[in-house]
Design a protein around this motif. Structure first.
Motif, PDB file in Angstrom:
ATOM      1  N   UNK A  91       0.876  -1.321  -0.006  1.00  0.00           N
ATOM      2  CA  UNK A  91      -0.073  -0.031  -0.100  1.00  0.00           C
ATOM      3  C   UNK A  91       0.882   1.287  -0.025  1.00  0.00           C
ATOM      4  N   UNK A  92       2.217   1.272   0.272  1.00  0.00           N
ATOM      5  CA  UNK A  92       3.168   2.373   0.023  1.00  0.00           C
ATOM      6  C   UNK A  92       3.697   2.415  -1.237  1.00  0.00           C
ATOM      7  N   UNK A  93       3.377   1.768  -1.967  1.00  0.00           N
ATOM      8  CA  UNK A  93       4.095   1.702  -3.240  1.00  0.00           C
ATOM      9  C   UNK A  93       3.359   2.520  -4.483  1.00  0.00           C
ATOM     10  N   UNK A  94       3.911   3.067  -5.202  1.00  0.00           N
ATOM     11  CA  UNK A  94       3.193   3.457  -6.400  1.00  0.00           C
ATOM     12  C   UNK A  94       2.576   2.152  -7.124  1.00  0.00           C
ATOM     13  N   UNK A  95       1.638   2.435  -7.880  1.00  0.00           N
ATOM     14  CA  UNK A  95       1.043   1.420  -8.739  1.00  0.00           C
ATOM     15  C   UNK A  95       1.921   0.775  -9.381  1.00  0.00           C
ATOM     16  N   UNK A  96       2.854   1.364 -10.294  1.00  0.00           N
ATOM     17  CA  UNK A  96       3.693   0.855 -11.281  1.00  0.00           C
ATOM     18  C   UNK A  96       4.644   0.131 -10.891  1.00  0.00           C
ATOM     19  N   UNK A  97       4.993   0.118  -9.429  1.00  0.00           N
ATOM     20  CA  UNK A  97       6.235  -0.484  -8.641  1.00  0.00           C
ATOM     21  C   UNK A  97       5.689  -1.783  -7.884  1.00  0.00           C
ATOM     22  N   UNK A  98       4.324  -2.069  -7.746  1.00  0.00           N
ATOM     23  CA  UNK A  98       3.810  -3.325  -7.250  1.00  0.00           C
ATOM     24  C   UNK A  98       4.207  -4.541  -7.849  1.00  0.00           C
ATOM     25  N   UNK A  99       4.220  -4.475  -9.174  1.00  0.00           N
ATOM     26  CA  UNK A  99       4.532  -5.535  -9.898  1.00  0.00           C
ATOM     27  C   UNK A  99       5.986  -6.204  -9.565  1.00  0.00           C
ATOM     28  N   UNK A 100       6.800  -4.979  -9.823  1.00  0.00           N
ATOM     29  CA  UNK A 100       8.273  -4.968  -9.566  1.00  0.00           C
ATOM     30  C   UNK A 100       8.465  -5.560  -8.131  1.00  0.00           C
ATOM     31  N   UNK A 101       7.900  -4.936  -7.214  1.00  0.00           N
ATOM     32  CA  UNK A 101       8.122  -5.643  -5.755  1.00  0.00           C
ATOM     33  C   UNK A 101       7.612  -7.189  -5.659  1.00  0.00           C
ATOM     34  N   UNK A 102       6.673  -7.404  -6.168  1.00  0.00           N
ATOM     35  CA  UNK A 102       6.200  -8.953  -6.110  1.00  0.00           C
ATOM     36  C   UNK A 102       7.257  -9.628  -6.987  1.00  0.00           C
ATOM     37  N   UNK A 103       7.613  -9.302  -8.179  1.00  0.00           N
ATOM     38  CA  UNK A 103       8.909 -10.063  -8.733  1.00  0.00           C
ATOM     39  C   UNK A 103       9.895 -10.419  -7.912  1.00  0.00           C
ATOM     40  N   UNK A 104      10.316  -9.319  -7.420  1.00  0.00           N
ATOM     41  CA  UNK A 104      11.609  -9.214  -6.608  1.00  0.00           C
ATOM     42  C   UNK A 104      11.475 -10.145  -5.397  1.00  0.00           C
ATOM     43  N   UNK A 105      10.305 -10.133  -4.629  1.00  0.00           N
ATOM     44  CA  UNK A 105      10.046 -11.093  -3.378  1.00  0.00           C
ATOM     45  C   UNK A 105      10.074 -12.543  -4.054  1.00  0.00           C
ATOM     46  N   UNK A 106       9.392 -12.698  -5.214  1.00  0.00           N
ATOM     47  CA  UNK A 106       9.111 -14.265  -5.760  1.00  0.00           C
ATOM     48  C   UNK A 106      10.571 -14.714  -6.107  1.00  0.00           C
ATOM     49  N   UNK A 107      11.611 -13.811  -6.781  1.00  0.00           N
ATOM     50  CA  UNK A 107      12.519 -14.504  -7.021  1.00  0.00           C
ATOM     51  C   UNK A 107      13.730 -14.667  -6.021  1.00  0.00           C
ATOM     52  N   UNK A 108      13.696 -13.790  -5.042  1.00  0.00           N
ATOM     53  CA  UNK A 108      14.450 -14.078  -3.864  1.00  0.00           C
ATOM     54  C   UNK A 108      14.203 -14.969  -3.093  1.00  0.00           C
TER      55      UNK A 108
END
Length: 293
Positions: A91-108
């Motif tokens: 909820x703290x992230x801009x909309x365009x960065x939410x998929x980015x955050x999810x991708x890095x969490x998944x890959x890590x």
């Protein structure tokens, strides 16, 4: 006590993945910086909320809120606690960065579990650096900033055993990746039965398919590289259109860490926001001119 604490190491690792992923993104976008103290309070709140849930299917005790089986309780906490924590941070992230955050969490998460090897991750970043794809690598790690992509170089290379659809640039990248990622060794070899040379038509058909992330690969490669995996996405980045790779990120995150990590609704639930507030971190509403309260 130490033995009991060690049993929850996996849950702690998942929580650490979420925190350090956000910290890495904050090195590029400082607005996302989150102090350890703030994160600790958020973690404690999410843990309390997770403990309040009752799930008899996991043997959850209505009196104590603790499962009799530690392994089951860890699975419960991983599903509930990490999901709640991610939701609050998202909820703290801009909309365009939410998929980015999810991708890095998944890959890590996969990296911690041994599902992504360092050579595979390096190849993925290097290939992404050499394309103009609109994928999460637009936020580069410090390592990728310092490193010029080795796959962008085009040394003299024989094209005699290359498929007719392969450009010199692509063939150079294929040789580089196959030489660095062990399970891809031999793919470019003309003597391999299900390699690019002998099954040129089948590989081209897979590349140009509507859904290469899930479509069968030629020959034995289907059993080597399962659908909807990071390894399949690496092959797509090597052979397919960059736009297709971007479209598969959502599926990759969903299949790796669950649908709760893919909620991208930009609307804010005020009841949820109020529940996340605290006397030491109050809820502040800012209205712009023309906005209806």
């Amino acid at each position: 006590l130490e033995e009991e604490r060690a049993e929850y190491t996996h849950v702690a690792s998942q929580v650490a993945v979420v925190f350090f992923t956000l910290q890495d993104i904050a090195t590029v976008y400082p607005v996302y910086h989150l102090s350890v103290d703030t994160f600790h309070k958020m973690f404690a709140t999410c843990l309390d909320e997770a403990e309040e849930r009752r799930d008899s299917s996991l043997g959850y005790s209505q009196q104590t809120g603790i499962t009799s089986n530690v392994e089951e309780r860890c699975r419960y906490l991983e599903a509930r606690l990490v999901g709640k924590l991610y939701s609050r941070l998202a909820t703290r992230l801009f909309q365009r960065h939410k998929l980015l955050f999810g991708f890095f969490v998944a890959s890590r998460t996969l990296t911690v579990k041994g599902g992504i090897m360092p050579a595979e991750w390096k190849a993925f970043l290097s290939l992404a650096d050499s394309t103009t794809a609109q994928i999460p690598t637009n936020v580069k790690t410090e390592e990728s900033k310092r490193r010029r992509s080795t796959y962008s170089q085009e040394p003299s290379l024989s094209m005699h055993n290359a498929p007719d659809w392969a450009s010199k640039r692509l063939w150079t990248q294929v040789h580089e990746v196959c030489g660095n990622v062990p399970w891809l060794a031999g793919l470019e070899n003309e003597e391999m039965v299900d390699g690019l040379f002998q099954m040129s038509g089948q590989w081209k058909e897979w590349m140009q398919g509507d859904n290469p992330f899930q479509d069968p690969l030629p020959g034995r490669w289907e059993s080597r590289v399962k659908p909807c995996t990071f390894q399949r996405m690496l092959l797509m980045l090597l052979f397919c259109s960059p736009a297709l790779v971007g479209d598969t990120l959502r599926k990759f995150v969903h299949n790796t860490i669950g649908s709760q990590f893919m909620k991208e609704d930009s609307s804010q639930d005020m009841n949820q926001a109020w529940g996340q507030s605290h006397p030491m971190s109050p809820l502040i509403c800012v209205y712009a001119p023309g906005m209806a309260p």
